[in-house]
Design an enzyme around this catalytic site. Sequence first.
Site, PDB file in Angstrom:
ATOM      1  N   ARG A  46       3.914  15.783 -10.653  1.00  0.00           N
ATOM      2  CA  ARG A  46       4.934  15.422  -9.666  1.00  0.00           C
ATOM      3  C   ARG A  46       4.540  15.960  -8.299  1.00  0.00           C
ATOM      4  O   ARG A  46       4.719  15.318  -7.272  1.00  0.00           O
ATOM      5  CB  ARG A  46       6.317  15.968 -10.060  1.00  0.00           C
ATOM      6  CG  ARG A  46       7.436  15.483  -9.109  1.00  0.00           C
ATOM      7  CD  ARG A  46       8.772  16.183  -9.333  1.00  0.00           C
ATOM      8  NE  ARG A  46       8.720  17.584  -8.949  1.00  0.00           N
ATOM      9  CZ  ARG A  46       8.767  18.605  -9.788  1.00  0.00           C
ATOM     10  NH1 ARG A  46       8.855  18.413 -11.092  1.00  0.00           N
ATOM     11  NH2 ARG A  46       8.711  19.849  -9.350  1.00  0.00           N
ATOM     12  N   TYR A  98      15.535  -4.953   6.097  1.00  0.00           N
ATOM     13  CA  TYR A  98      15.539  -5.348   4.692  1.00  0.00           C
ATOM     14  C   TYR A  98      16.898  -5.044   4.054  1.00  0.00           C
ATOM     15  O   TYR A  98      17.487  -3.987   4.310  1.00  0.00           O
ATOM     16  CB  TYR A  98      14.404  -4.604   3.978  1.00  0.00           C
ATOM     17  CG  TYR A  98      14.451  -4.659   2.487  1.00  0.00           C
ATOM     18  CD1 TYR A  98      14.515  -5.870   1.812  1.00  0.00           C
ATOM     19  CD2 TYR A  98      14.409  -3.488   1.741  1.00  0.00           C
ATOM     20  CE1 TYR A  98      14.543  -5.907   0.425  1.00  0.00           C
ATOM     21  CE2 TYR A  98      14.427  -3.518   0.360  1.00  0.00           C
ATOM     22  CZ  TYR A  98      14.505  -4.731  -0.291  1.00  0.00           C
ATOM     23  OH  TYR A  98      14.542  -4.762  -1.666  1.00  0.00           O
ATOM     24  N   ASP A 170       8.955   0.716   9.997  1.00  0.00           N
ATOM     25  CA  ASP A 170       8.565   0.023   8.766  1.00  0.00           C
ATOM     26  C   ASP A 170       7.518  -1.014   9.160  1.00  0.00           C
ATOM     27  O   ASP A 170       7.813  -1.987   9.846  1.00  0.00           O
ATOM     28  CB  ASP A 170       9.797  -0.647   8.141  1.00  0.00           C
ATOM     29  CG  ASP A 170       9.495  -1.290   6.806  1.00  0.00           C
ATOM     30  OD1 ASP A 170       8.350  -1.731   6.604  1.00  0.00           O
ATOM     31  OD2 ASP A 170      10.415  -1.397   5.965  1.00  0.00           O
ATOM     32  N   LYS A 195       3.983  -5.105  -1.328  1.00  0.00           N
ATOM     33  CA  LYS A 195       3.780  -6.350  -0.606  1.00  0.00           C
ATOM     34  C   LYS A 195       2.295  -6.538  -0.265  1.00  0.00           C
ATOM     35  O   LYS A 195       1.478  -6.640  -1.152  1.00  0.00           O
ATOM     36  CB  LYS A 195       4.675  -6.369   0.641  1.00  0.00           C
ATOM     37  CG  LYS A 195       6.141  -5.975   0.365  1.00  0.00           C
ATOM     38  CD  LYS A 195       6.806  -6.815  -0.695  1.00  0.00           C
ATOM     39  CE  LYS A 195       8.322  -6.624  -0.774  1.00  0.00           C
ATOM     40  NZ  LYS A 195       8.779  -5.306  -1.205  1.00  0.00           N
TER      41      LYS A 195
END
Length: 379
Positions: A46, A98, A170, A195
């Site tokens: 992690r 978004y 972004d 994407k």
Amino acid sequence: MRMKTTFIHGGISHDEATGSVNVPIHQTTTYKQEKVGVHKGFEYSRTGNPTRLALEKLIADMEGGVRGLAFASGSAGTHNIFSLFSQGDHIIVGDDVYGGTYRLINKILKRLGLTFTVVDTSDSSTIEGAIKDETKAIFLETPTNPLLKITDIKAVAEIAKAHDLITIVDNTFATPYNQRPLELGADIVLHSASKYLGGHSDVVAGLVTTNSEKLAEELGFLQNAIGGILGPQDSWIIQRGIKTLGIRMEAHEANAKKIVDYLSSHDKVEKIYYPGLASHPGHETAKKQTTGFGGMVSFELKEGLSAETFVESLSLITLAESLGAVESLIEIPALMTHGAIPSADRLKAGVKDELIRLSVGIEDVEDLIEDLESGFSKL
């Protein structure tokens, strides 16, 4: 290194131990310690994993950051960034973001005590009027999703620095191949790596980078504490996808330009949103701060025509959420990606029921145009 070379050789691009030209997938949760606290740089996956580290170093190299961070999704990366702030802090956010970001802000972050003002960041004058004493950051997309509005990153960053604010961009639609926000003055860059960076509709991931050592340390602490990290196999898949990002973006844009030309002369199309058009409101800014206009095209059908009938009539272009893949994807924002936004807010932002968003793939463009024509014939 230039960008296409960086995509292939940036970060940690091979395995020192074996000479493998691909970084191994380190499918492990923990690491042997020689003595208490004495190890080879990794303790628990992690906190850090060699495969994830290779990807994190790569996104930092691509964007010009000092450290990268990889997350289980773009939304996880967005949440990690917003976790920098505390109850009562105020953030200015773009009005065309978004739908998942809108949902995160309005359903979760506001409940936790953060406050937000929505402005049209493509008009930088709106930002000055929204700044309060408690304002900490400006969060924006450029190009935006789905209207492809363009914000002058340099102008916004100058306003932010004058008021000691953090600029968060972004960069999913543009990718580092076409736009590098940190070089324009931004402080943090975010990607939905599902994407264009991944590019093959086979992995969900988020990437974040910053050019501030202080922010890098804070974001790294939050990544470990919250734990929304990207696994080693997904990290490897994203890194593989990035190797072809440059040539894919060139193919996406070449196809998009031909499709825009086709749509521009169609009598059933009311409006086209594409930064490469001279008529696009952000065209001059896009020319100034990007090296290409990308593969995303949005267009409105004439009022009264059914967007559902159109997209459901296509046979080659896939009706699906997401974008940036080798295959062309089409969707109706009002009903799909931006369905979480109330109708009044959506329409106020300009997202109409007739709006269609097309992520242009790298197929033969003649086949794509023929498929679009078959959709128009059903209206």
